[in-house]
Design a protein around this motif. Sequence first.
Motif, short mmCIF file in Angstrom:
data_model
loop_
_atom_site.label_atom_id
_atom_site.label_comp_id
_atom_site.label_asym_id
_atom_site.label_seq_id
_atom_site.Cartn_x
_atom_site.Cartn_y
_atom_site.Cartn_z
N LEU A 150 27.40 27.31 42.75
CA LEU A 150 27.59 27.39 44.19
C LEU A 150 28.30 26.14 44.69
CD1 LEU A 150 24.10 28.68 45.38
CD2 LEU A 150 26.16 30.02 45.07
N GLU A 165 29.96 31.25 46.14
CA GLU A 165 29.92 31.30 44.69
C GLU A 165 31.28 30.94 44.13
OE1 GLU A 165 28.67 35.09 42.91
OE2 GLU A 165 26.65 34.25 43.05
N LEU A 202 30.31 33.74 35.84
CA LEU A 202 29.15 33.53 36.71
C LEU A 202 27.90 33.46 35.85
CD1 LEU A 202 30.15 35.91 39.59
CD2 LEU A 202 30.05 33.44 39.66
N GLY A 245 24.74 31.99 40.10
CA GLY A 245 25.98 31.42 39.59
C GLY A 245 26.26 30.11 40.29
#
Lengths: 231, 457, 779, 261
Positions: C111, C124, C509, C109
């Motif tokens: 960052l 994340e 995500l 996902g």
Amino acid sequence: MIPGDFQFSKPPKNKLILLGVLGSIGFIVFAVIALIATFHISSWIDKPIVFAGEAPDQPIEFPHTIHVQELGLDCTFCHTNVTKGASASIPAVNLCMSCHTQLGDGSTEIEKLREIHAKKDVIQWTRVHRMPDHVRFIHEAHVKRFSGTRLVVEKITDSTNQIRLTEAKTIKAGAKIGETLDIAASGTCSICHGDVSKMHKVEQVRTLKMSDCVDCHRENDAPTDCTTCHY
Amino acid sequence: MQEHIQLNQKEINDIALSSVLETPKWWLPAVLISFGFIVTGLAAFFYMVYHGLGVTGLNRPVFWGFFIVNFVFWIGISHAGIMISAILRLTQAEWRRPITRAAEVLTVFSLMAALHTPLFHVGRPWRTYWVFPYDFSRGVWPNVRSPFVWDPSAVGTYLIASTLFVIICLLPDLAIIRDRTTGLRSKIYGILCLGWRGTPRQWKMQTIVGILLSALVLPVFVSVHSIVSWDFAVIAGVEGWHSTIFAPYFIIGAIHSGVSAVATFMVVMMWIWKGNDRILRPDHLDAIGRLLIIVATTWFLFLFLEIAFALFTLERPEIALRELQFFKWPFSGLFILFLLTSYFIPVPMWMFKNVRRSLPLMFISTILVNIGMWLERFLIIIPSLARKTPFAFDWGSYTPSIVEILIVTETFAFVIFGLLMFSKFFPLIPLFDIKEGMVFRDEIKIGRRTVPASIRE
Amino acid sequence: MGLTRRQFLTLIGGSTGAAVLFQACGVPPEELLVESSYEMPEDMVSGLDNWYATTDANSPVSNGLIVRIMEGRAKKIEGNIDFPINEGKHSAVCEASLQSLYHPDRIKGPLLRVGNRGEGKFEEISWDNAIDRLSSELKKLKDSGESAKMVFATKPLNSQINSIVSNFTTSFGGNHVIHEPLEQTTLKNAFQVIFGDKKIPKFDIANSDYILSFGSDFLSTWISPTEYAKAYGQFRQGNKTRGYLVQVESRFSSTAANADEWIYTKPGTEGILALSIAQVIISEGLADTQIINNLTNNDLTYLDQFAPSLIASKISDPSQNTEEVINKITKIAKELASHNNPLVIGGGSTAASTNGFFNLKNIYLLNYLIGSVNNKGGVILNPDPVNISDLRQTETSFSDWNELIKKMNNGDVKILLNYGSDPWYGLPDSAGFKDAIIEGNNGISNTSLIVSFSTIMDDIGYMSDLILPPHHFLEDWGINTPNPAPGHEIVAFQQPVVRPFFENRGEYLGTKSFPNILLSISKDPNLNLNTNFEGEDYLSIIKSKAKNLFDSGKGTVGLKNTKDFASFESFWNSVLQHGFWQDTNSKYKNKKSHKLPQFDNLIEEPNFSSSENPNKEFYLIPFESYGLRDGIGNSSLPWLQALPDTMSTAVWKTWAEINAKVAKDMNIKEGDIIRIASNFGNIEAIAYPNPGTPTDVICVPLGQGHLGGGRFSEKRGANILSILAPLNVKTSGALAWASTKVNITNTGKWRRLPKFENDVSEFPTDYEQHIIKITRYDT
Amino acid sequence: MANPSWGMVIDNDKCTGCNACVIACQSENNIPINEEDHFTQRRPIQWIRIERYWEGEFPNVKARFIPVLCQHCADAPCEPVCPVYATYHNDQGLNVQVYNRCIGTRFCANGCPYQVRHFNFWEPEWPDSLENQLNPDVTVRTRGIMEKCTFCVQRIQRTKRESEKNNTSIKDGDRQLNPACVNGCATDALVFGDFNNPESKVSKMKKKELGHGGHGDHSDHDGHKEHDEKRGYHLLEEYGTHPSVVYLKKVDYESKTVEKH
């Protein structure tokens, strides 16, 4: 031959015989137990079933009795892939819901199903029939082989894992010895799975150990080359 | 020549049974130490089973290593028992009498050590039982063409025969112990001696069984190491293995190492049990030394023939192998060590009577032989595999790992442990045999000299 | 019986000894369950597999692929048999892209950096948050009127993605730059000058009977190795006569190993050798007079200073017999002229010395001299691609990057976006990119935001402030015009063959399609970008391109003509089923405007950076190994890391090929760790002495020495690119990566070189000698 | 129709040593990841490998590539030595390795002169999500057993099943049937097919290159013959293993300059 070395008196004869008999019986019992234990433990280790008649609980109680016996659904209605590929396939939640959106109000089990469907979740069934990774079992080939075959009922016994009996039972209740029968496509399943239609909880009726497979293959002139199943 | 030491029966009993009836101080520590090694070895084994054979030093060309070397070594040692008891019994060599028991017991324990080595060796030890013909349902039987199926049957038969041999010879002695102990011990010995009472009929049966077993076990004796040699010789693809003389070569090598091991064992017995020197005398060592000269030289002839036959064809892979074996470090060093220890040091030593009768020198020389014979197996197996194929691309080498060394140590500890335990509960010197020898004792004339019958052959 | 198996197991499991044994044979817990899925799509049925056609539109050369899908997972990648470029074949790199799809360290996902830059600490965040951050930064930049301080770096792309990135960047006002460690700028410039077109032509290796190749390792890594290898099979044994391959190269590469004749030249002198061959052909009158006149200004003595006798000592190693070299050159020249379908190609390290352009120009001119341009078995020029996707229009060379780095230091680059390239890894340390990112001019980097679109934590990702993980190519749409094309127009289509692997991580995500991220940012009303995309999302853009193809009515899909499709829908379905559209009738049309250049008649010597100890210096030739290639993306895949290199069979590490005799003189044996030092840094590598490497050359593979890249590539080996001298190829400005000289010292450390070949003290030879030898005589 | 006899023809003249077959095989057959340690311990598993041989020294150096995989010998030295029948020859000419029967004596590995049998010294592991790429048609082996090239028997079985289902015969060179390495080989150096089918490509190549269809004798080969000489040979023919893989010799030229030495 040297006098004086040994000072042992002769025991009574009946005691000797008793000792001998007890000793031999003990040895035989030990040997048998050891053999059986070795065989059982060794064959159990990575095999699917030790003792027949083990029916695990499922997250949702699915009575095959109702669906198959009462409603008369064919096995392939839910296990769609069984005539097409290796795996018989477990039906998707959607398929269950194609009926149960309307049917079965009030049953707790069906409420469970609806809840799962609403959450778009999956059902984690407890596996009943498992083949280890080193076995390739192709449902399709077996179904194809057995559907439409004719066989003569040779013997009827009580044991559920007698192939000829289960076939006979599926096809016709009360078949007689010597009668010739045809196996329908859906009837082939019960050769290995037993009469699932009568099972409230699905259980494994055959050992599905290698000897079980091999015996059946030999009986039916199927290949017994190792690469048939192991690769 | 040594004079006779005439012992009366009480003396014989006292000497031979001393180990059973009294416990020396060193016994318990020795047992504990060897047991410690066994436990360590087994722990290493379970570690290996858990992690896979990766923890050993084995690799792609060298699939067999220390375990097989060790297997062959212990099978070799086990040939001593039958050589001493059966062959010498049949040839009526009198000097064998005090050492038969020791040799047979050594055979039994070394066979046990050898038999559990394959368990360490295979990748899935929990499946090893598949080599036995037991499978009634799947219809998959062992492959009778494989030497690994011959091995368990041959070694198993040999183990049973040797055990029988030991038991048969033990019976009168057990009866003696039974009658010299009290309470539970006496009862146990009473059961073990199977109702021995020393009747003439029992003596007769015991003698007949002994001779019969000696005769019957001889083919097994020959087959066991032949089969072990075929573990290698059946493989055409490995240079240095596919030799037709492997079977007799291995057998004579086995006798070489086995008899040497018995000699070592004798020396140890003479050292640690006081009074033994009146039964086990240097002239026994002398006799064994002479026997060893013959055996060693025959074995050396085979070694020479093996190399000569191999190089006769002048094939490139064979030459590459021999080059590795003889001239490349570390095998060159090991090869020189092997030649020295297994032949060139001990045999000249044995030429001298003083050496043959000296305990320390015999001890050293026979230990050397066994170091050499262990190396021989190593040098047959490892370099051959390292240069196995003509594809130079795949040549490799091998270094044992600590796990392998621990497990190999375990087998040595196991044999020592077994001998210690046996010596505690059973006499290592066959009382009845010696007494029998006393009865048969004779002196014979060779030329003008009168010599003891123990070296009359 | 009241005892179930589970109880039985517990009972048995009580004893520890048994537990060890049973651990090996127990039933894994996950196999005791069986799952009812929520829905059952066609490709999810257990036990049934499907093959889908796709392509990797992100790789420079798109090969047609088919992917085996089973239970919703990609299981195997093979070549698409109908695809005219790779014809059912695939390379190890294609095959291994499965592992990048299921890589355990794939970024799950978006960052956001939390520690200092370069510390590698990320947290994340949600996609909305991530895209907001990026667009607000962009807006800030735009509002302050510094749009030009945005730089978008990508790898070379032939596909629609290139046009989307360009479009996005241009409409914002930023710069789109390309980075590739071993760039092909020089090669393309040479094509432009000689063939009048930057596109890579098709080399008809299959039908050729004599190939003279200069420095291009076309059988393993150069441009389109799968295609060339397929053709090579035909070249060797498929035709009536077996083709003859001469490889001129400074390294004993796998092509050199497969060649019938390998000629070593000093690095950078290949062009001189080519001119020498031309001199022989011209002076002996072996070529068409008209052509000779065109190429030499009607002067037959034009190239006389390149006569073999004059240049032999210049190009060869002192250990070689000069007379032999002269004979060889003459022989090759004569053979080249006498064969029916000869072919001359060049590239690789030849193009990467400072005189690379000179080399390539004169090498490819030989094709005109021997008349093999647009002839069977020669150089076949590609037609212009259909106007549906922009070919790699964006081009930047190393000199542009030097400018860029200067700008970065001066604070003229505020936002650096990166997709697919890895300048942190791929630029030499001496270029100063690393310093610019970490320190800038005043100790603090002037580049305030680095955004990386990385599927895996690669080196540039490590240095980024924001990471937006895109879909894997097996999860995304795409369209591509392969370069080189197979001699006619072709458009390859990429379709998602599996559902995005991380899609069940939730809406906020997981990964997103890279073009769609750009499209969604471009739609941000605050940014007020004036983009002209032909669709709302990536799929609709691709469909509109396909619609153009359908409307043109040209070409075929599978065996069916485009004209014959009833509707666009059926056309679209067929395109996805086959994976490509092609028009075999579209051939190259001669351009009148192109004027053929002439041979250079002045020797242009290569320049080399000096090293500390000039008496004991080696030429450094970095090379790509078959698996890892330039190391960007590939080195994180364990299959490719464990793939034995063709010549050394070495794996997992950085090794240095050195001549066995030289190594022996220097007391270096295999496994010794040697330090390779240029004036711009040094690295350590494991020595691999072998009989094939030339005596004055050290060859080191690319691909290792990554900061990141997941568990399989992190801190493994050394990056040879980092010690290269920042020299340019004249005229093209590309990095002259083969013009560094190095010194070698033995560090005294040793470690076993991990390689597939087992340890042998001498070099193994094929003792069976299963080789048929044919004696050739001079023609 | 007679049972098929699967086999392969490998043209050394086409092999470039690129190793594409290796990856194709690893991907198809669930071969565990060869970690760096496995190489330094000399235990990597590659069912097919390219052997590289040097010839001569710089500047007159050459390298040869020979792909080596299980030869599926008719008289396989590995078969008789297995105590439990874990490896045997089946009626389709395949040398079968039954993983679940193997106890890991490694006797077969010693017997094999081609060094193509590999032992699982460690438990094979696929980190986390990499397991998703595993081929469900192929058994994942455990530690302690041997494994080797199967000619992708899972593909053969599947094709056979499909053809039985559709009542068709197996096509020669069917890509569903070909082992993964054959499909992956970019230069078509590997060809797979049925030697019992005289129409198959491999049969024709064998007949042309090996002559008299049998196991050729090339002992009199002196290395200086014409190009039209038959190129076929078996690897390590002198061991009498009668392999199912036919190799075609590399063709090489001896130029005059080389002859001077």
